[in-house]
Design a protein around this motif. Structure first.
Motif, PDB file in Angstrom:
ATOM      1  N   ILE A 259     -15.494 145.214 -25.107  1.00 32.18           N
ATOM      2  CA  ILE A 259     -15.680 146.601 -24.680  1.00 32.18           C
ATOM      3  C   ILE A 259     -14.367 147.178 -24.169  1.00 32.18           C
ATOM      4  CG2 ILE A 259     -16.778 148.088 -22.970  1.00 32.18           C
ATOM      5  CD1 ILE A 259     -19.267 146.417 -23.170  1.00 32.18           C
ATOM      6  N   ARG A 260     -13.728 146.436 -23.281  1.00 31.10           N
ATOM      7  CA  ARG A 260     -12.510 146.935 -22.648  1.00 31.10           C
ATOM      8  C   ARG A 260     -11.395 147.146 -23.672  1.00 31.10           C
ATOM      9  NH1 ARG A 260      -9.090 143.780 -17.946  1.00 31.10           N
ATOM     10  NH2 ARG A 260      -7.527 145.410 -17.599  1.00 31.10           N
ATOM     11  N   GLY A 261     -11.259 146.189 -24.601  1.00 31.03           N
ATOM     12  CA  GLY A 261     -10.203 146.312 -25.599  1.00 31.03           C
ATOM     13  C   GLY A 261     -10.409 147.500 -26.518  1.00 31.03           C
ATOM     14  N   ARG A 262     -11.659 147.721 -26.950  1.00 34.63           N
ATOM     15  CA  ARG A 262     -11.915 148.857 -27.834  1.00 34.63           C
ATOM     16  C   ARG A 262     -11.725 150.180 -27.107  1.00 34.63           C
ATOM     17  NH1 ARG A 262     -17.220 146.540 -31.195  1.00 34.63           N
ATOM     18  NH2 ARG A 262     -15.991 145.372 -32.746  1.00 34.63           N
ATOM     19  N   LEU A 263     -12.104 150.232 -25.828  1.00 33.07           N
ATOM     20  CA  LEU A 263     -11.866 151.449 -25.053  1.00 33.07           C
ATOM     21  C   LEU A 263     -10.368 151.734 -24.948  1.00 33.07           C
ATOM     22  CD1 LEU A 263     -14.442 151.177 -22.105  1.00 33.07           C
ATOM     23  CD2 LEU A 263     -14.586 152.623 -24.129  1.00 33.07           C
ATOM     24  N   ALA A 264      -9.580 150.676 -24.709  1.00 36.96           N
ATOM     25  CA  ALA A 264      -8.132 150.865 -24.578  1.00 36.96           C
ATOM     26  C   ALA A 264      -7.537 151.405 -25.872  1.00 36.96           C
ATOM     27  CB  ALA A 264      -7.469 149.545 -24.183  1.00 36.96           C
ATOM     28  N   LEU A 265      -7.970 150.860 -26.996  1.00 31.31           N
ATOM     29  CA  LEU A 265      -7.445 151.330 -28.282  1.00 31.31           C
ATOM     30  C   LEU A 265      -7.898 152.750 -28.592  1.00 31.31           C
ATOM     31  CD1 LEU A 265      -7.854 148.106 -30.446  1.00 31.31           C
ATOM     32  CD2 LEU A 265      -5.770 149.025 -29.435  1.00 31.31           C
ATOM     33  N   ALA A 266      -9.041 153.164 -28.004  1.00 30.44           N
ATOM     34  CA  ALA A 266      -9.521 154.542 -28.188  1.00 30.44           C
ATOM     35  C   ALA A 266      -8.899 155.502 -27.186  1.00 30.44           C
ATOM     36  CB  ALA A 266     -11.040 154.583 -28.074  1.00 30.44           C
ATOM     37  N   GLY A 267      -8.064 154.982 -26.268  1.00 30.13           N
ATOM     38  CA  GLY A 267      -7.392 155.832 -25.299  1.00 30.13           C
ATOM     39  C   GLY A 267      -8.178 156.093 -24.039  1.00 30.13           C
ATOM     40  N   ILE A 268      -9.181 155.233 -23.725  1.00 31.45           N
ATOM     41  CA  ILE A 268      -9.992 155.408 -22.524  1.00 31.45           C
ATOM     42  C   ILE A 268      -9.711 154.266 -21.564  1.00 31.45           C
ATOM     43  CG2 ILE A 268     -12.352 155.516 -21.621  1.00 31.45           C
ATOM     44  CD1 ILE A 268     -13.209 156.803 -24.211  1.00 31.45           C
ATOM     45  N   ARG A 269      -9.426 154.592 -20.310  1.00 34.03           N
ATOM     46  CA  ARG A 269      -9.078 153.592 -19.308  1.00 34.03           C
ATOM     47  C   ARG A 269     -10.324 152.898 -18.774  1.00 34.03           C
ATOM     48  NH1 ARG A 269      -8.407 154.041 -13.707  1.00 34.03           N
ATOM     49  NH2 ARG A 269      -8.872 156.273 -13.892  1.00 34.03           N
ATOM     50  N   SER A 270     -10.224 151.593 -18.606  1.00 30.87           N
ATOM     51  CA  SER A 270     -11.336 150.828 -18.035  1.00 30.87           C
ATOM     52  C   SER A 270     -11.444 151.108 -16.540  1.00 30.87           C
ATOM     53  CB  SER A 270     -11.113 149.332 -18.284  1.00 30.87           C
ATOM     54  OG  SER A 270     -12.115 148.569 -17.656  1.00 30.87           O
ATOM     55  N   ILE A 271     -12.684 151.352 -16.061  1.00 28.14           N
ATOM     56  CA  ILE A 271     -12.899 151.679 -14.648  1.00 28.14           C
ATOM     57  C   ILE A 271     -13.784 150.630 -13.987  1.00 28.14           C
ATOM     58  CG2 ILE A 271     -13.863 153.390 -13.052  1.00 28.14           C
ATOM     59  CD1 ILE A 271     -13.084 155.539 -15.098  1.00 28.14           C
ATOM     60  N   SER A 272     -14.994 150.463 -14.469  1.00 27.96           N
ATOM     61  CA  SER A 272     -15.935 149.470 -13.962  1.00 27.96           C
ATOM     62  C   SER A 272     -16.924 149.180 -15.072  1.00 27.96           C
ATOM     63  CB  SER A 272     -16.657 149.983 -12.709  1.00 27.96           C
ATOM     64  OG  SER A 272     -17.484 151.093 -13.032  1.00 27.96           O
ATOM     65  N   LEU A 273     -17.716 148.131 -14.896  1.00 30.75           N
ATOM     66  CA  LEU A 273     -18.639 147.749 -15.957  1.00 30.75           C
ATOM     67  C   LEU A 273     -19.588 148.885 -16.300  1.00 30.75           C
ATOM     68  CD1 LEU A 273     -19.873 145.670 -17.870  1.00 30.75           C
ATOM     69  CD2 LEU A 273     -21.324 144.907 -15.968  1.00 30.75           C
TER      70      LEU A 273
END
Length: 846
Positions: A259-273
């Motif tokens: 989840i976190r890796g795909r969000l990063a590649l989409a330009g969205i910062r990880s915040i919490s689960l």
């Protein structure tokens, strides 16, 4: 829309021919069906040893200006430890291999899993990792952040992997998917379903003739009562509102890497689960969601429009004054969320939140778009709500998110579900079976139309109309609200068949047609101004109504009566221009701010003049040509839109140089620009003194053709110049080009082989008599022999008397069929002077 290619291809049922589908083939497929590919960026490349490590020990080095840590990291197999170390220390073959790394980041602790680049590795950008001595220690590698690995832009700390997802020594390149490729797409605004993996995978499946795996195809259990009572007071603003509750979430649970890796590649910062899961499901399905902390919600939910003056503290800790057009989610305490835009701080998910309410809704796209612009709060969620989300999707998306929280956060999904509202589904569309063939000019194979419509998700019925013509009745799927008329269905068939398959044939040009007389005149005017040194510009077509205050126009001035566009490109420039001057003067200010000093600009374009009483705009379909009655109704409802031509001058009209001093542009140059237009249009202008803002009252000319005013020219008022930040003495001209009579001009040069006779006259007239009118009297009296009249001197003083002035004109006489005698020219001059004397009391000055 930016995504890893592997996420898209994971949603396809690949066959033997497509199992090795390359990113380039994916990009080509999207381009072929009309979805623009902005970028295709491979991750990495990363070479050499990049492994997962566990931080075994951290030594804080406090003797330096900034905090430095000397870390011992377990990296698995001892055989790969320190490959470039010329003097390796003896190791225990049964103990885990370790390496020592200097690191300044502080967002990790002992026992955390990190990514370690060992000596010999080369990271993206050609950054080679080696063994080096620094801060009094030998660093044998580097602990990496997301930005250093080329995964995202976050360089604030080290990448810490969730425990249990890997072991020390595992290949980090494979684990992190650093062999993947990121594709960035730019779907058109009407393709709202393409702002998700679900929608893009469907499009890709259509392009490649494959089956798609729908990530939203999850089993939604029957709800056992409401989670929280919900009242929708504004069904137009909110057509569906769904809630699901998850309790017992471990607030310390990390977000899994997939989840976190795909969000990063989409330009969205990880915040919490919890927040990451809602963002992930939004990207996956296209359904934005919001999470409330259940403990902070008071009573049930009410969906309504905001009251005037209500306030809401949003998640960015800004107190916002709400507008009555805003849609808000309220509990007993008042507004707790600005619907579809941003949640409220009072119910924010925090690191201590263990009980959350997941919300998925369907909001009115226009209301969300207005709220975003009003509060200047664009977001990934609002981007999707503005383009219409699938009204059938909220229960499935919530179920998907709830299960992810249960799997990764040890949460418990409560059996209840609140589902309020009944959104409208797309209506069926009837189309002639052969309409795609007729539009494309090609005969498609039998069954193509039905097959392509079924591919996009339509349920298709084939039949005949009352005349026996084969028709198709398509029932669009819930996610294709854009399919509303036969033209939309035609577009889908042609797009999926491939625009490149449509033959390109130039239509034959029918004889006897060409530019209209008004089009030829417009070109002639533009060419004439360009030949006289003016540069054509295309200003912004909309204006801010406050510009008319800068012009000093009175409240009842007709130029203040403007029409506003419903969806302006710029919020403060929403009015259609009633004059070309605001746009041209704005171009002057912009050019001066960039260093230009001497400017001569012009523009030819339409202005919009509202009628005092206009009929309502009729609704006309696109199935065929409008009827004559509809055309008349359209014409009476439209405002007047005459074509104007305007020019502005600032600085020097003639530049200074070694040849001499320059000449500043003046009001006479603006008048001459109007004369240039009139000459190109084949009409004669007369110039009269006038007083009209924004021109200077003493340097403003009214321009007439046949006694009818068609425009003004002159120097702008000093207060207008100051208010708009223009150069001093800026001059301007504007003419109503459509008000000029159309003259079919096919000029033939008239060249006389006989010499002219040049005579000068100086006439004393009243100081208030316009020089142009005196010149007109001389022309009238001179007859056919008078070829040209030119004013070359103006004098006022004691010799001509108080209230008088002397106007000196050069007269050129010529005959076409003979050499003119001096006696004939003198007689013609005397007649010209007599007419001037009769009209204005002119006295020939001795």
């Amino acid at each position: 829309m930016r995504l890893p290619v592997s996420w898209l291809t994971q949603q396809l049922e690949l066959d033997d021919d497509t199992k090795d589908l390359s990113p380039e083939q994916v990009a080509e497929a999207f381009t072929r069906i009309g979805i623009e590919v902005e970028e295709l960026r491979p991750l990495g490349p990363v070479t050499g040893p990049l492994v997962v490590g566990r931080v075994a020990e951290i030594e804080e080095l406090t003797e330096f200006k900034k905090p430095i840590r000397f870390c011992t990291v377990e990296i698995g197999d001892p055989l790969i430890t320190d490959p470039l170390d010329d003097d390796p220390d003896p190791v225990d073959p049964h103990a885990p291999a370790t390496t020592q790394v200097i690191c300044g980041a502080r967002n990790f602790a002992e026992g955390d899993l990190v990514v370690v680049a060992l000596p010999g590795a080369v990271l993206p950008g050609g950054f080679a990792i080696g063994q080096r001595k620094t801060y009094g220690r030998v660093s044998k590698g580097m602990i990496c952040s997301l930005s250093e690995l080329g995964i995202g832009d976050d360089h604030s700390g080290i990448l810490v992997l969730p425990s249990g997802e890997a072991d020390p020594g595992d290949d980090a390149v494979e684990l992190l998917g650093l062999t993947d490729t990121v594709i960035e797409l730019a779907p058109t605004p009407d393709m709202g379903h393409c702002f998700s993996v679900r929608g893009l995978a469907r499009e890709l499946a259509c392009a490649l003739d494959l089956r798609v795996i729908d990530p939203a195809a999850v089993e939604v259990p029957v709800a056992e009562g409401d989670v929280v009572p919900v009242s929708i007071e504004d069904p137009d603003g909110c057509s569906r509102f769904v809630l699901r509750r998850v309790t017992g979430i471990d607030p310390t649970a990390p977000t899994p890497w997939f989840i976190r890796g795909r969000l990063a590649l989409a330009g969205i910062r990880s915040i919490s689960l919890a927040v990451d899961v809602t963002n992930y499901v939004m990207l996956e399905t296209g359904q934005p969601m919001h999470a409330f902390d259940t403990a902070k919600v008071s009573g049930g939910f009410t969906i309504r429009r905001a009251a005037a003056g209500e306030k809401l503290v949003t998640l960015d800790d800004v107190t916002r004054t709400l507008d009555p057009d805003d849609i808000v989610v309220c509990d007993e305490s008042g507004p707790i969320s600005l619907a579809g835009v941003m949640g409220g701080a009072s119910t924010e998910i925090t690191p201590e939140s263990t009980d959350i309410l997941l919300e998925a809704a369907v909001w009115d796209p226009a209301s969300i778009a207005r709220a975003v612009r009003r509060h200047k709060l664009p977001s990934e969620a609002s981007k999707r709500f503005e383009r219409v989300v699938d009204p059938a999707l909220p229960p499935s998306a919530l179920e998907r998110a709830a299960r992810l929280l249960r799997q990764n956060g040890e949460g418990r999904v409560l059996p209840g579900r609140t589902d309020e509202g009944a959104p409208a589904m797309p209506a069926p569309v009837v189309m002639a079976m052969d309409l795609p063939d007729r539009v494309a000019g090609i005969r498609y194979a039998r069954g193509v139309t039905v097959a392509r419509l079924q591919q996009v998700g339509c349920t298709v019925e084939v039949g005949t109309d009352a005349d026996g013509t084969p028709i198709v009745t398509a029932h669009p799927p819930s996610w294709r609200a854009d399919l509303q008329q036969p033209a939309d269905l035609v577009e889908e068939v042609l797009r999926l068949q491939g625009y490149d398959t449509i033959p390109t044939e130039l239509p034959s040009a029918p004889p006897g047609r060409g530019l209209t007389a008004s089009q030829r005149r417009k070109r002639a005017v533009g060419r004439a101004l360009a030949e006289h040194g003016y540069v054509e510009v295309l200003p912004f077509p909309f204006v801010d109504p406050s510009v008319f205050d800068a012009f000093g126009l009175p409240a009842d001035d007709s130029r203040r009566r403007t029409l506003s566009v419903m969806n302006p490109l710029e919020a403060d420039r929403h009015a259609l221009a009633t004059t070309l001057l605001p746009g041209l003067l704005d171009a002057v200010v912009r050019n001066v701010s960039r260093g230009a000093r001497d400017l001569s600009l012009f523009h030819i374009g339409q202005v919009v003049l509202p009628r005092h009483a206009s009929a309502p705009m009729p609704e006309v379909g696109v199935a065929g040509r409008p009827s004559e009655e509809e055309l008349i109704s359209l014409g009476s409802a439209l405002p007047n839109q005459p074509v104007h031509v305007a020019a502005v001058l600032a600085g020097n009209r003639t530049r200074p140089g070694w040849w001499g001093a320059g000449e500043a542009a003046g009001w006479a140059d603006a008048v001459q620009a109007a004369r240039t237009v009139a000459e190109a249009a084949g009409v004669e202008l007369t110039v009269h003194a006038s007083d009209l803002l924004p021109w200077h009252p003493g340097r403003c000319a009214e321009l007439r053709v046949g006694g009818f005013p068609v425009g003004h020219a002159g120097e702008l008022h000093p207060k207008v110049v100051e208010a708009l930040g223009l150069p001093a003495r800026t001059c301007a001209m504007e003419l109503d080009l459509d008000a000029l009579p159309l003259v079919e001009r096919r000029p033939v040069p008239r060249v006389s082989p006989y010499p002219p006779v040049l005579l000068d006259v100086a006439l004393v007239v009243g100081a208030d008599v316009p020089a142009a009118e005196v010149a007109g009297a001389l022309r009238a009296g001179g007859g056919e022999l008078l070829e040209d009249v030119s004013l070359f001197d103006v004098y006022s003083g004691e010799q001509v008397g108080e209230g008088k002035r002397s106007l000196a004109y050069a007269l050129r006489f010529r005959a076409e069929d003979r050499t003119l005698t001096v006696e004939e020219a003198t007689a013609a001059r005397d007649t010209a002077v007599a007419v001037a004397t009769e009209r204005f009391g002119a006295v020939l000055r001795g």
